[in-house]
Design a protein around this motif. Structure first.
Motif, short mmCIF file in Angstrom:
data_model
loop_
_atom_site.label_atom_id
_atom_site.label_comp_id
_atom_site.label_asym_id
_atom_site.label_seq_id
_atom_site.Cartn_x
_atom_site.Cartn_y
_atom_site.Cartn_z
N UNK A 99 -7.77 16.55 59.97
CA UNK A 99 -8.20 15.98 61.24
C UNK A 99 -7.14 16.16 62.33
N UNK A 100 -5.87 16.03 61.95
CA UNK A 100 -4.79 16.23 62.93
C UNK A 100 -4.76 17.67 63.41
N UNK A 101 -4.92 18.61 62.49
CA UNK A 101 -4.92 20.02 62.86
C UNK A 101 -6.09 20.34 63.78
N UNK A 102 -7.27 19.81 63.47
CA UNK A 102 -8.45 20.04 64.31
C UNK A 102 -8.21 19.50 65.72
N UNK A 103 -7.61 18.32 65.83
CA UNK A 103 -7.31 17.75 67.15
C UNK A 103 -6.32 18.65 67.91
N UNK A 143 2.28 22.44 61.95
CA UNK A 143 3.01 22.17 60.72
C UNK A 143 2.21 21.36 59.73
N UNK A 144 1.24 20.56 60.20
CA UNK A 144 0.39 19.81 59.28
C UNK A 144 -0.44 20.75 58.42
N UNK A 203 -12.63 25.21 60.56
CA UNK A 203 -11.88 23.98 60.23
C UNK A 203 -12.82 22.85 59.86
N UNK A 204 -13.87 22.68 60.63
CA UNK A 204 -14.83 21.62 60.37
C UNK A 204 -15.62 21.90 59.09
N UNK A 205 -15.99 23.17 58.89
CA UNK A 205 -16.74 23.55 57.69
C UNK A 205 -15.92 23.27 56.42
N UNK A 206 -14.65 23.65 56.42
CA UNK A 206 -13.79 23.41 55.26
C UNK A 206 -13.62 21.92 55.01
N UNK A 207 -13.47 21.15 56.08
CA UNK A 207 -13.31 19.70 55.94
C UNK A 207 -14.54 19.08 55.27
#
Length: 401
Positions: free
Chosen positions: A86-90, A114-115, A177-181
Motif C-alpha cells: 500500500x505504501x508503494x502504491x501511494x 525502498x519499501x 501493483x493493485x492486481x498483485x495486491x
C-alpha cells in the motif's frame, strides 16, 4: 527432490504469491535505474548524481528490511506485505500526479521505493516457513527469483517512457501493483509455526554472533553485486556506447534476466553439493568477469562479461540462502532482514561507486576493480569459516553445507 514435493510438503499458493509480490516489488524498487538516463537528462544531473539517485532506493530498502523483518515476526508476513504494498502504491500515485521536479524529489521517491526492496524480508520467510530444511535452497531460490522484476523494469520502463513520458511509467505501474495486491490478499497464508516476537535489540544480539557478520558480508557481495549492476546497466550502456535508453534497457534486461532465473539454480546446486563449495565457484566466476569487463571497450564483449557476472551473482544469492536457514532457522525472520540489509548496502555501494568513478575519473573501471576485490575477500572468508561450520552446526543440519 522433485518439484511435485513443493505441493505436497508445503503451501504452493503462498510460494507462488510470495514470488509475485517479490517480483513486482523488485520491479518498482529499481525503476529509477532504467529511467535514470531520461530522468537525468530532464533534471540535468551529473554522472555521480545519477549514480546516487539510482542507488538511494537500494539503501532505503536495506534499512527498511530490518523494519519489515521486525514486523514479520510481530504482525505476520502477510499483514506486513499488505502494508508495504500500500505504501508503494501511494508513492507511485504521488510520483505520477506530482512528478519528480527536482533531484531532491527523485531522492525522496527513491526512499519510498525502498519499501519495494524491503519485500525481501517478507516474501522469503513467508514462503520458507512452510517447507523442511532439505528443501530450503530450492524454496528460497524460487521465492527469491522474484528479482526477475528487475528484468521487466529494464525491458519495459524505457519503452513506456519513450512513448508516454517517464512520469507516466509510475502511473502505469499502479495497475499491476493493485492486481498483485489483490492476489496476495486472496491466496497467501501464514505458516502454522510458532514465531517468537522479536525486538530491535534482537538484531544487535544476533550481531554478537560472528556468523551473522559473515552471512551479511557474503550477501553484501552477491546480492549487492547483482542489484547494483542491475541498477547501473542502462546508465552504463547508454554512456559508454551512445545507445538509446530503449536499446540500453534491452541489454540490461538480458544481463539481469540471467542472474534472476539462475538464483533457484544456485540454491538447488547448493542443496546438492553444499553451499560453501558452491559459493567458492560463484564468487570466483563473478570476480573474474567483473575484472574483465572494463578491459576491452566492445559492446558484445561487455554484454558477455556482464551476463557471466550477473549469472554467477544470482546463483550465489541462492547458495547463501541455502545456508542461512541451516544456521539461523529459529531466527530466520530477523536474519533475513539483517542479511537482506547487508545486500542492500552492497547494492548501494556498487551503484553509487560506479557513478562516482565515472564522474571523477571518466571511467567505470575503478568501481569494477574494487568490487572484484570484494569477491576475492568473500572467497578468503569462506576458507576461514568452512571447517568450523561443517564441524559444528553444519554437522547437525539435515542438508549439505
Amino acid at each position: 527432490m522433485k518439484f511435485s514435493d513443493l505441493k505436497s510438503s508445503g503451501h504452493w499458493p503462498t510460494l507462488l504469491t510470495a514470488f509475485l509480490y517479490f517480483d513486482f516489488s523488485f520491479m518498482v524498487w529499481t525503476v529509477l535505474g532504467p529511467l535514470g538516463a531520461q530522468i537525468g537528462e530532464a533534471l540535468h544531473l551529473l554522472p555521480e548524481q545519477k549514480g546516487f539517485m539510482v542507488a538511494v532506493p537500494i539503501l532505503s530498502g536495506a534499512v527498511l528490511r530490518i523494519v519489515l523483518g521486525l514486523l514479520v515476526d510481530r504482525i505476520g508476513a502477510k499483514n506486513t506485505g499488505i502494508i508495504a504494498q500500500l505504501i508503494v502504491i501511494a508513492g507511485l500515485a504521488c510520483a505520477y500526479i506530482v512528478g519528480l521536479p527536482s533531484y531532491q524529489a527523485a531522492l525522496l521517491m527513491g526512499i519510498v521505493l525502498g519499501f519495494g526492496g524491503a519485500s525481501f524480508a517478507v516474501a522469503l520467510p513467508q514462503a520458507g516457513r512452510w517447507y523442511p530444511p532439505n528443501m530450503q535452497g530450492v524454496v528460497m531460490g524460487l521465492a527469491g527469483a522474484g528479482n526477475v522484476g528487475v528484468v521487466l523494469d529494464s525491458l519495459f520502463a524505457p519503452r513506456l517512457a519513450a512513448a508516454y513520458g517517464w512520469k507516466s511509467v509510475f502511473g502505469l505501474a499502479i495497475i499491476p501493483a493493485v492486481l498483485v495486491l489483490v492476489i496476495y490478499v486472496a491466496f497467501s497464508r501464514e505458516a502454522q509455526v510458532e514465531v517468537k516476537k522479536k525486538r530491535l535489540a534482537d538484531y544487535f544480539n544476533l550481531l554478537k554472533d560472528k556468523d551473522a557478520h559473515w552471512f551479511c558480508f557474503y550477501y553484501t557481495v552477491s546480492f549487492g553485486g547483482f542489484v547494483g549492476l542491475a541498477s547501473s546497466y542502462v546508465l552504463y550502456f547508454k554512456g559508454e556506447y551512445g545507445l538509446t535508453p530503449v536499446q540500453a534497457g534491452d541489454f540490461a534486461a538480458l544481463c539481469t534476466f540471467v542472474g534472476a532465473v539462475l538464483r533457484p539454480v544456485g540454491g538447488a546446486m547448493a542443496d546438492r553439493i553444499g553451499g560453501i563449495r558452491s559459493l567458492y565457484t560463484f564468487y570466483a566466476v563473478a570476480g573474474l568477469a567483473v575484472v574483465a569487463s572494463p578491459l576491452v571497450h566492445n559492446l558484445n564483449y561487455n554484454v558477455l562479461t556482464f551476463l557471466i557476472a550477473s549469472g554467477a551473482l544470482g546463483m550465489a544469492n541462492g547458495a547463501v540462502f541455502q545456508l542461512l536457514p541451516q544456521r539461523f532457522g529459529k531466527d530466520i525472520g530477523v536474519m533475513t532482514g539483517l542479511v537482506g540489509a547487508g545486500g542492500g548496502v552492497g547494492g548501494f555501494y556498487l551503484a553509487s561507486s560506479l557513478g562516482m568513478a565515472k564522474g571523477y575519473t571518466g571511467s567505470y573501471a575503478p568501481g569494477f576493480f574494487v568490487f572484484a576485490a570484494l569477491c576475492l575477500l568473500a572467497i578468503c572468508g569462506l576458507g576461514l569459516v568452512k571447517t568450523r561450520w561443517r564441524t559444528t552446526w553444519g554437522a547437525a543440519a539435515n542438508a549439505r553445507i
